[in-house]
Motif scaffolding. Structure first.
Motif, PDB file in Angstrom:
ATOM      1  N   VAL A  59       0.834  -1.201   0.000  1.00 39.77           N
ATOM      2  CA  VAL A  59       0.000   0.000   0.000  1.00 39.77           C
ATOM      3  C   VAL A  59       0.872   1.256   0.000  1.00 39.77           C
ATOM      4  O   VAL A  59       0.603   2.219  -0.731  1.00 39.77           O
ATOM      5  CB  VAL A  59      -0.958  -0.003   1.204  1.00 39.77           C
ATOM      6  N   ARG A  60       1.926   1.252   0.801  1.00 39.46           N
ATOM      7  CA  ARG A  60       2.812   2.422   0.831  1.00 39.46           C
ATOM      8  C   ARG A  60       3.491   2.625  -0.525  1.00 39.46           C
ATOM      9  O   ARG A  60       3.669   3.761  -0.980  1.00 39.46           O
ATOM     10  CB  ARG A  60       3.852   2.264   1.938  1.00 39.46           C
ATOM     11  N   LEU A  61       3.855   1.535  -1.172  1.00 41.30           N
ATOM     12  CA  LEU A  61       4.454   1.646  -2.509  1.00 41.30           C
ATOM     13  C   LEU A  61       3.437   2.189  -3.515  1.00 41.30           C
ATOM     14  O   LEU A  61       3.788   2.978  -4.402  1.00 41.30           O
ATOM     15  CB  LEU A  61       4.971   0.283  -2.964  1.00 41.30           C
ATOM     16  N   ALA A  62       2.180   1.771  -3.383  1.00 38.99           N
ATOM     17  CA  ALA A  62       1.134   2.277  -4.280  1.00 38.99           C
ATOM     18  C   ALA A  62       0.883   3.762  -4.050  1.00 38.99           C
ATOM     19  O   ALA A  62       0.682   4.527  -5.005  1.00 38.99           O
ATOM     20  CB  ALA A  62      -0.155   1.477  -4.074  1.00 38.99           C
ATOM     21  N   LEU A  63       0.892   4.190  -2.788  1.00 44.32           N
ATOM     22  CA  LEU A  63       0.736   5.614  -2.484  1.00 44.32           C
ATOM     23  C   LEU A  63       1.895   6.420  -3.053  1.00 44.32           C
ATOM     24  O   LEU A  63       1.705   7.503  -3.616  1.00 44.32           O
ATOM     25  CB  LEU A  63       0.641   5.820  -0.971  1.00 44.32           C
ATOM     26  N   GLN A  64       3.093   5.885  -2.920  1.00 42.67           N
ATOM     27  CA  GLN A  64       4.262   6.561  -3.481  1.00 42.67           C
ATOM     28  C   GLN A  64       4.149   6.676  -4.987  1.00 42.67           C
ATOM     29  O   GLN A  64       4.454   7.725  -5.577  1.00 42.67           O
ATOM     30  CB  GLN A  64       5.526   5.806  -3.092  1.00 42.67           C
ATOM     31  N   ASP A  65       3.698   5.602  -5.634  1.00 42.43           N
ATOM     32  CA  ASP A  65       3.515   5.602  -7.087  1.00 42.43           C
ATOM     33  C   ASP A  65       2.478   6.632  -7.515  1.00 42.43           C
ATOM     34  O   ASP A  65       2.576   7.217  -8.596  1.00 42.43           O
ATOM     35  CB  ASP A  65       3.105   4.200  -7.549  1.00 42.43           C
ATOM     36  N   ALA A  66       1.494   6.865  -6.639  1.00 44.36           N
ATOM     37  CA  ALA A  66       0.428   7.829  -6.936  1.00 44.36           C
ATOM     38  C   ALA A  66       0.829   9.261  -6.604  1.00 44.36           C
ATOM     39  O   ALA A  66       0.049  10.192  -6.821  1.00 44.36           O
ATOM     40  CB  ALA A  66      -0.831   7.458  -6.150  1.00 44.36           C
ATOM     41  N   GLY A  67       2.052   9.445  -6.070  1.00 45.57           N
ATOM     42  CA  GLY A  67       2.466  10.768  -5.652  1.00 45.57           C
ATOM     43  C   GLY A  67       1.823  11.196  -4.352  1.00 45.57           C
ATOM     44  O   GLY A  67       1.679  12.392  -4.077  1.00 45.57           O
ATOM     45  N   LEU A  68       1.433  10.204  -3.537  1.00 45.92           N
ATOM     46  CA  LEU A  68       0.711  10.463  -2.281  1.00 45.92           C
ATOM     47  C   LEU A  68       1.418   9.814  -1.102  1.00 45.92           C
ATOM     48  O   LEU A  68       0.773   9.347  -0.167  1.00 45.92           O
ATOM     49  CB  LEU A  68      -0.721   9.925  -2.388  1.00 45.92           C
ATOM     50  N   LYS A  69       2.754   9.814  -1.119  1.00 50.01           N
ATOM     51  CA  LYS A  69       3.484   9.057  -0.100  1.00 50.01           C
ATOM     52  C   LYS A  69       3.259   9.587   1.312  1.00 50.01           C
ATOM     53  O   LYS A  69       3.468   8.862   2.289  1.00 50.01           O
ATOM     54  CB  LYS A  69       4.980   9.039  -0.420  1.00 50.01           C
ATOM     55  N   ASP A  70       2.830  10.842   1.452  1.00 52.44           N
ATOM     56  CA  ASP A  70       2.585  11.413   2.777  1.00 52.44           C
ATOM     57  C   ASP A  70       1.161  11.174   3.267  1.00 52.44           C
ATOM     58  O   ASP A  70       0.816  11.577   4.381  1.00 52.44           O
ATOM     59  CB  ASP A  70       2.877  12.922   2.766  1.00 52.44           C
ATOM     60  N   THR A  71       0.335  10.527   2.443  1.00 50.58           N
ATOM     61  CA  THR A  71      -1.034  10.226   2.858  1.00 50.58           C
ATOM     62  C   THR A  71      -1.036   9.095   3.877  1.00 50.58           C
ATOM     63  O   THR A  71      -0.503   8.015   3.610  1.00 50.58           O
ATOM     64  CB  THR A  71      -1.890   9.800   1.645  1.00 50.58           C
ATOM     65  N   PRO A  72      -1.596   9.308   5.051  1.00 52.85           N
ATOM     66  CA  PRO A  72      -1.629   8.227   6.055  1.00 52.85           C
ATOM     67  C   PRO A  72      -2.558   7.103   5.637  1.00 52.85           C
ATOM     68  O   PRO A  72      -3.593   7.344   4.992  1.00 52.85           O
ATOM     69  CB  PRO A  72      -2.129   8.927   7.319  1.00 52.85           C
ATOM     70  N   LEU A  73      -2.202   5.893   5.999  1.00 50.85           N
ATOM     71  CA  LEU A  73      -3.028   4.739   5.657  1.00 50.85           C
ATOM     72  C   LEU A  73      -4.399   4.829   6.318  1.00 50.85           C
ATOM     73  O   LEU A  73      -5.367   4.211   5.838  1.00 50.85           O
ATOM     74  CB  LEU A  73      -2.329   3.440   6.068  1.00 50.85           C
ATOM     75  N   SER A  74      -4.495   5.600   7.379  1.00 49.09           N
ATOM     76  CA  SER A  74      -5.768   5.735   8.107  1.00 49.09           C
ATOM     77  C   SER A  74      -6.823   6.483   7.307  1.00 49.09           C
ATOM     78  O   SER A  74      -7.983   6.532   7.721  1.00 49.09           O
ATOM     79  CB  SER A  74      -5.531   6.454   9.438  1.00 49.09           C
ATOM     80  N   GLU A  75      -6.440   7.061   6.169  1.00 52.41           N
ATOM     81  CA  GLU A  75      -7.413   7.739   5.315  1.00 52.41           C
ATOM     82  C   GLU A  75      -7.977   6.822   4.230  1.00 52.41           C
ATOM     83  O   GLU A  75      -8.853   7.231   3.467  1.00 52.41           O
ATOM     84  CB  GLU A  75      -6.778   8.975   4.664  1.00 52.41           C
ATOM     85  N   LEU A  76      -7.474   5.593   4.154  1.00 52.34           N
ATOM     86  CA  LEU A  76      -7.862   4.690   3.076  1.00 52.34           C
ATOM     87  C   LEU A  76      -8.905   3.679   3.531  1.00 52.34           C
ATOM     88  O   LEU A  76      -8.816   3.129   4.639  1.00 52.34           O
ATOM     89  CB  LEU A  76      -6.639   3.926   2.562  1.00 52.34           C
ATOM     90  N   ILE A  77      -9.869   3.428   2.666  1.00 52.91           N
ATOM     91  CA  ILE A  77     -10.795   2.309   2.853  1.00 52.91           C
ATOM     92  C   ILE A  77     -10.219   1.133   2.071  1.00 52.91           C
ATOM     93  O   ILE A  77      -9.987   1.239   0.864  1.00 52.91           O
ATOM     94  CB  ILE A  77     -12.208   2.650   2.365  1.00 52.91           C
ATOM     95  N   ALA A  78      -9.966   0.033   2.763  1.00 54.38           N
ATOM     96  CA  ALA A  78      -9.243  -1.083   2.162  1.00 54.38           C
ATOM     97  C   ALA A  78     -10.141  -2.285   1.894  1.00 54.38           C
ATOM     98  O   ALA A  78     -10.878  -2.724   2.775  1.00 54.38           O
ATOM     99  CB  ALA A  78      -8.084  -1.502   3.071  1.00 54.38           C
TER     100      ALA A  78
END
Length: 303
Positions: A59-78
């Motif tokens: 998930v962190r790698l996907a956020l980084q790929d999206a240009g959202l590496k600083d987005t906390p995982l707590s904001e995601l619905i998984a």
């Protein structure tokens, strides 16, 4: 549409965790994929800590790929689809995980694969990757066949193909069956020179290790190695029988998916090859579709 009831800025993550790798996609409310990530094994059967680490890392790698590496995982619905959680003990263990997400909707890798392949509609899937399995969802009823795990089952899978190849190579080294291209190729790949060295290298190895050896079998089969051809014919016959069991449930579509689906299709019985339908989207997108469905149901219950 499911998305009409969701906030426009809500991000979802779809996760497909298998025996070899864990894949994640970041998706917005319009089902646009904005980032992807791949990490290590995600099947809790082979280690709970490894599985949860792989989920978070992908998930962190996907956020980084999206240009959202600083987005906390707590904001995601998984939406999380994992191999192994069809076993009640592993399902319970995963549901008790103190996950980092806003919400987590857990299900099997089979359901998300089916939802992805048929875009959330009824259908069936036959899966051949590190493991193997069959699954259908028709008129609200799910049906599963196989998927018993390596080494107990998963015939026709990468792990089974690689493991079976090692057994045959050991027989050839003991002069009990003829030696051919497969023996030479596999021993060169593992950098061993005799049976004892081979046993030392393969002893107690996980499914993912043996799945890596499957390429030696396909390459040997192309060189007309009789043992490799026999292994792939046996695996293909098993998967064809799985397909017939699924077809008895009258699914509108049947798809063959997984890392080995392309190379194993030619080893299926011709009548099964003829009725396969291409998957419409990936298992990771199936996870997103599942999460969105569950999120809408959860939200409506709170109203």
């Amino acid at each position: 549409m499911i998305t009409n009831n969701l906030k426009n800025n809500q991000l979802f993550v779809g996760i497909d965790g298998g025996g070899t790798k864990c894949k994640a996609i970041i998706v917005n409310s319009c089902n646009d994929i904005v980032g992807t990530g791949v990490s290590g094994p995600g099947n809790p059967l082979h280690g709970f800590n490894q599985a949860t680490h792989s989920i978070e890392q992908s998930v962190r790698l996907a956020l980084q790929d999206a240009g959202l590496k600083d987005t906390p995982l707590s904001e995601l619905i998984a939406g999380v689809g994992l191999a192994g959680v069809n076993l009640p003990s592993l399902h319970n263990q995963m549901t008790q995980w103190q996950h980092p997400f806003k919400t987590m909707h857990l299900t099997t890798d089979l359901l998300i694969a089916c939802m992805g392949a048929h875009q959330g509609e009824d259908g069936a899937v036959m899966i051949a990757g590190t493991g193997s399995c069959g699954f259908s969802y028709v008129n609200g009823q799910s049906f599963m066949i196989g998927g018993h795990g390596f080494p107990h089952g998963d015939k026709g899978s990468g792990a089974w193909i690689g493991f079976t190849a090692c057994q045959y190579v050991l027989l050839s080294l003991d002069k009990l069956i003829p030696s051919g291209a497969l023996t030479n190729l596999l021993m060169n790949y593992l950098e061993v020179s005799d049976a004892m060295q081979l046993v030392e290298v393969i002893a107690n190895k996980p499914a993912a290790f043996f799945a890596q050896l499957a390429g030696c079998v396909f390459q040997s089969a192309q060189a007309n190695d009789a043992t490799a051809i026999a292994i792939l014919k046996e695996g293909g016959a098993y998967l064809s029988d799985i397909a017939r069991q699924l077809l008895d449930k009258n699914p509108p579509r049947l798809s063959f998916i997984g890392g080995l689906s392309t190379v194993m299709t030619t080893w299926l019985d011709p009548d099964i090859q003829a009725i396969l339908s291409a998957p419409l989207s990936s298992p990771e997108m199936g996870s997103v579709l599942y999460a969105k469905q569950q999120h809408v149901n959860y939200s409506s219950q709170e109203l």
